[in-house]
Design a protein around this motif. Sequence first.
Motif, PDB file in Angstrom:
ATOM      1  N   UNK A 361       0.811  -1.225   0.000  1.00 19.67           N
ATOM      2  CA  UNK A 361       0.000   0.000   0.000  1.00 19.67           C
ATOM      3  C   UNK A 361       0.840   1.268   0.000  1.00 19.67           C
ATOM      4  N   UNK A 362       1.985   1.229   0.661  1.00 20.73           N
ATOM      5  CA  UNK A 362       2.821   2.418   0.779  1.00 20.73           C
ATOM      6  C   UNK A 362       4.057   2.365  -0.118  1.00 20.73           C
ATOM      7  N   UNK A 363       4.038   1.494  -1.098  1.00 25.55           N
ATOM      8  CA  UNK A 363       5.153   1.399  -2.032  1.00 25.55           C
ATOM      9  C   UNK A 363       6.269   0.492  -1.572  1.00 25.55           C
ATOM     10  N   UNK A 364       6.107  -0.150  -0.431  1.00 23.54           N
ATOM     11  CA  UNK A 364       7.130  -1.079   0.063  1.00 23.54           C
ATOM     12  C   UNK A 364       7.058  -2.391  -0.714  1.00 23.54           C
ATOM     13  N   UNK A 365       8.197  -3.062  -0.844  1.00 18.11           N
ATOM     14  CA  UNK A 365       8.233  -4.353  -1.527  1.00 18.11           C
ATOM     15  C   UNK A 365       7.704  -5.417  -0.556  1.00 18.11           C
ATOM     16  N   UNK A 366       6.635  -6.095  -0.960  1.00 20.51           N
ATOM     17  CA  UNK A 366       6.050  -7.145  -0.115  1.00 20.51           C
ATOM     18  C   UNK A 366       6.284  -8.542  -0.678  1.00 20.51           C
ATOM     19  N   UNK A 367       6.744  -8.613  -1.935  1.00 23.31           N
ATOM     20  CA  UNK A 367       6.975  -9.926  -2.526  1.00 23.31           C
ATOM     21  C   UNK A 367       7.732  -9.827  -3.829  1.00 23.31           C
ATOM     22  N   UNK A 368       8.180 -10.992  -4.300  1.00 21.90           N
ATOM     23  CA  UNK A 368       8.948 -11.079  -5.556  1.00 21.90           C
ATOM     24  C   UNK A 368       8.586 -12.372  -6.261  1.00 21.90           C
ATOM     25  N   UNK A 369       8.489 -12.311  -7.577  1.00 20.45           N
ATOM     26  CA  UNK A 369       8.330 -13.511  -8.404  1.00 20.45           C
ATOM     27  C   UNK A 369       9.287 -13.401  -9.578  1.00 20.45           C
ATOM     28  N   UNK A 370       9.906 -14.512  -9.940  1.00 17.66           N
ATOM     29  CA  UNK A 370      10.816 -14.483 -11.067  1.00 17.66           C
ATOM     30  C   UNK A 370      10.840 -15.793 -11.821  1.00 17.66           C
ATOM     31  N   UNK A 378      18.067 -15.230  -9.523  1.00 20.26           N
ATOM     32  CA  UNK A 378      18.761 -15.286  -8.246  1.00 20.26           C
ATOM     33  C   UNK A 378      19.165 -13.905  -7.751  1.00 20.26           C
ATOM     34  N   UNK A 379      19.652 -13.069  -8.662  1.00 20.50           N
ATOM     35  CA  UNK A 379      20.027 -11.705  -8.289  1.00 20.50           C
ATOM     36  C   UNK A 379      18.788 -10.915  -7.882  1.00 20.50           C
ATOM     37  N   UNK A 380      17.706 -11.076  -8.647  1.00 20.27           N
ATOM     38  CA  UNK A 380      16.478 -10.350  -8.358  1.00 20.27           C
ATOM     39  C   UNK A 380      15.913 -10.684  -6.991  1.00 20.27           C
ATOM     40  N   UNK A 381      15.873 -11.978  -6.641  1.00 23.99           N
ATOM     41  CA  UNK A 381      15.294 -12.356  -5.355  1.00 23.99           C
ATOM     42  C   UNK A 381      16.193 -11.916  -4.201  1.00 23.99           C
ATOM     43  N   UNK A 382      17.495 -11.918  -4.414  1.00 18.64           N
ATOM     44  CA  UNK A 382      18.409 -11.462  -3.363  1.00 18.64           C
ATOM     45  C   UNK A 382      18.163  -9.994  -3.042  1.00 18.64           C
ATOM     46  N   UNK A 383      18.059  -9.176  -4.084  1.00 14.04           N
ATOM     47  CA  UNK A 383      17.805  -7.745  -3.882  1.00 14.04           C
ATOM     48  C   UNK A 383      16.422  -7.532  -3.272  1.00 14.04           C
ATOM     49  N   UNK A 384      15.431  -8.248  -3.776  1.00 13.24           N
ATOM     50  CA  UNK A 384      14.065  -8.086  -3.273  1.00 13.24           C
ATOM     51  C   UNK A 384      13.986  -8.414  -1.785  1.00 13.24           C
ATOM     52  N   UNK A 391      12.879  -2.437   4.600  1.00 10.35           N
ATOM     53  CA  UNK A 391      11.807  -1.475   4.412  1.00 10.35           C
ATOM     54  C   UNK A 391      12.083  -0.409   3.372  1.00 10.35           C
ATOM     55  N   UNK A 392      12.936  -0.697   2.416  1.00 13.28           N
ATOM     56  CA  UNK A 392      13.249   0.275   1.367  1.00 13.28           C
ATOM     57  C   UNK A 392      12.070   0.381   0.400  1.00 13.28           C
ATOM     58  N   UNK A 393      11.736   1.615   0.010  1.00 18.23           N
ATOM     59  CA  UNK A 393      10.648   1.848  -0.936  1.00 18.23           C
ATOM     60  C   UNK A 393      11.229   2.377  -2.245  1.00 18.23           C
ATOM     61  N   UNK A 394      11.602   1.496  -3.140  1.00 19.10           N
ATOM     62  CA  UNK A 394      12.254   1.927  -4.377  1.00 19.10           C
ATOM     63  C   UNK A 394      11.267   2.555  -5.346  1.00 19.10           C
ATOM     64  N   UNK A 395      11.789   3.303  -6.279  1.00 16.69           N
ATOM     65  CA  UNK A 395      10.962   3.890  -7.328  1.00 16.69           C
ATOM     66  C   UNK A 395      10.466   2.785  -8.259  1.00 16.69           C
ATOM     67  N   UNK A 410      19.325  -0.222  -3.413  1.00 10.62           N
ATOM     68  CA  UNK A 410      19.451  -0.610  -2.006  1.00 10.62           C
ATOM     69  C   UNK A 410      19.961   0.513  -1.116  1.00 10.62           C
ATOM     70  N   UNK A 411      20.500   1.579  -1.707  1.00  8.27           N
ATOM     71  CA  UNK A 411      21.015   2.668  -0.906  1.00  8.27           C
ATOM     72  C   UNK A 411      22.145   2.196  -0.035  1.00  8.27           C
ATOM     73  N   UNK A 412      21.977   2.366   1.277  1.00  6.26           N
ATOM     74  CA  UNK A 412      23.033   1.991   2.227  1.00  6.26           C
ATOM     75  C   UNK A 412      23.022   0.516   2.570  1.00  6.26           C
ATOM     76  N   UNK A 413      22.015  -0.234   2.052  1.00  3.90           N
ATOM     77  CA  UNK A 413      21.921  -1.667   2.329  1.00  3.90           C
ATOM     78  C   UNK A 413      22.835  -2.410   1.376  1.00  3.90           C
ATOM     79  N   UNK A 414      23.713  -3.227   1.885  1.00  9.73           N
ATOM     80  CA  UNK A 414      24.663  -3.974   1.034  1.00  9.73           C
ATOM     81  C   UNK A 414      23.961  -5.132   0.367  1.00  9.73           C
ATOM     82  N   UNK A 415      24.147  -5.295  -0.950  1.00 13.98           N
ATOM     83  CA  UNK A 415      23.554  -6.408  -1.683  1.00 13.98           C
ATOM     84  C   UNK A 415      24.424  -7.635  -1.564  1.00 13.98           C
TER      85      UNK A 415
END
Length: 415
Positions: A361-370, A378-384, A391-395, A410-415
Amino acid sequence: MTDRGMVIVGAGHAGVSAALALRASGWRHTITLLETQDVLPYERPPLSKSVLTGDRIIEDYRLFMPGKMEELAIVFRRNAHVAAIDLGERNLVLSDGQTLAYERLLLAPGAIARTLPIPGSDSRGVLTLRNAADAAQLRERIRIGSGSRLAIIGGGLIGLEVAASARALGCEVTVIEVGRRIMMRTLREEMARRVQSCHEQAGVEFCLGSRIVSIVGDNEVRGVELDDGTLVRSNTVLVCVGASPRVELAKEAGLAIDNGIAVDRHLRTSDPFIYAAGDACAFEWEGGPRTRLECWKTANDQGKTAGRNMLGISEAYLPEPWLWSDQYDKSIQVAGYPDRSRHDVDRFCQDESHLIFHLGEHGEVVGFSGFGSQRQVGHGVKVARLLMQHGVRPSPVDLGDASLDLRSLLGSVAA
């Protein structure tokens, strides 16, 4: 004085991870691990893939390296069937009449494959797939020869993994699904269509929106009869229509049952000395109603939490759903809670991999499918997962831009 150790019923992922967590958390007394099968503890996911094709054997997937149980002083008892739990005395009664006292008890019995209540369902050649013996039996039947034909009832992950493995062995395969499409509960429709197309290119046939009337054959299977009169010819039928939690032992003992063995946020049952984890466990959590999740990661994580809590730590279990499936040279991965999405963002990669970021609802990532290459998915799910955890809200625009490196979100979050 009675030796009351920690006793674990079930030597799958949940049971083994609990035993390891008990030792790692400082328990120095007896740990007894009970298994109904005549095998050492092993991983279940490969049963429908490399074990089924014969590329690997079940011994390659042991949950304990040789000598590790002895090193950790874990007492492993195979062919051990529990007949009853005496809550008052805190004893297990085994089917051979022996009793086993416990300080704390973990129930991790798993689930049993559902069957179909239709004519012919007890014919020779109608199988399910839940354990190593099932996989061995299925493999022998689909390797009978060039005329081998397999009908898979159910278009979910396990059925599709078996379809891919069977095609690798040269077996003809038809997937029968009562729904209008495959993977109804797991993937969004357009992604499910891509998965189906991949299977069709490999030679798998599909019968969708089809109800089964009967399994045809006298003693041996000859085919599956559909409600429109179609006969899907096959000499083996694999039923993949879900699983039911093993709750009989807990129910007979008087423990609370609610879509599984009911536990609180600490995985404790209605008896303070008994915990439950894995496929049979229906847990409370602050994010929603009582839930039961069937995947190896959930079982593994619950086992760790239960093991620590059996020592009085009182750690709340926080679910982090994550499942994946390898089919042909493609990977399917789903993480988080796609069903809570208010807005989906598609990302189409240059190698034709398809990633979906599910936003709340607030733009937060709640799930991923690939679906696609192991590298991209694998890269996509790791980042997701990192985006969800922090709680990152990406564009949404950036999420969908395949030319932009996902790690930059990810900003300051290390991938």
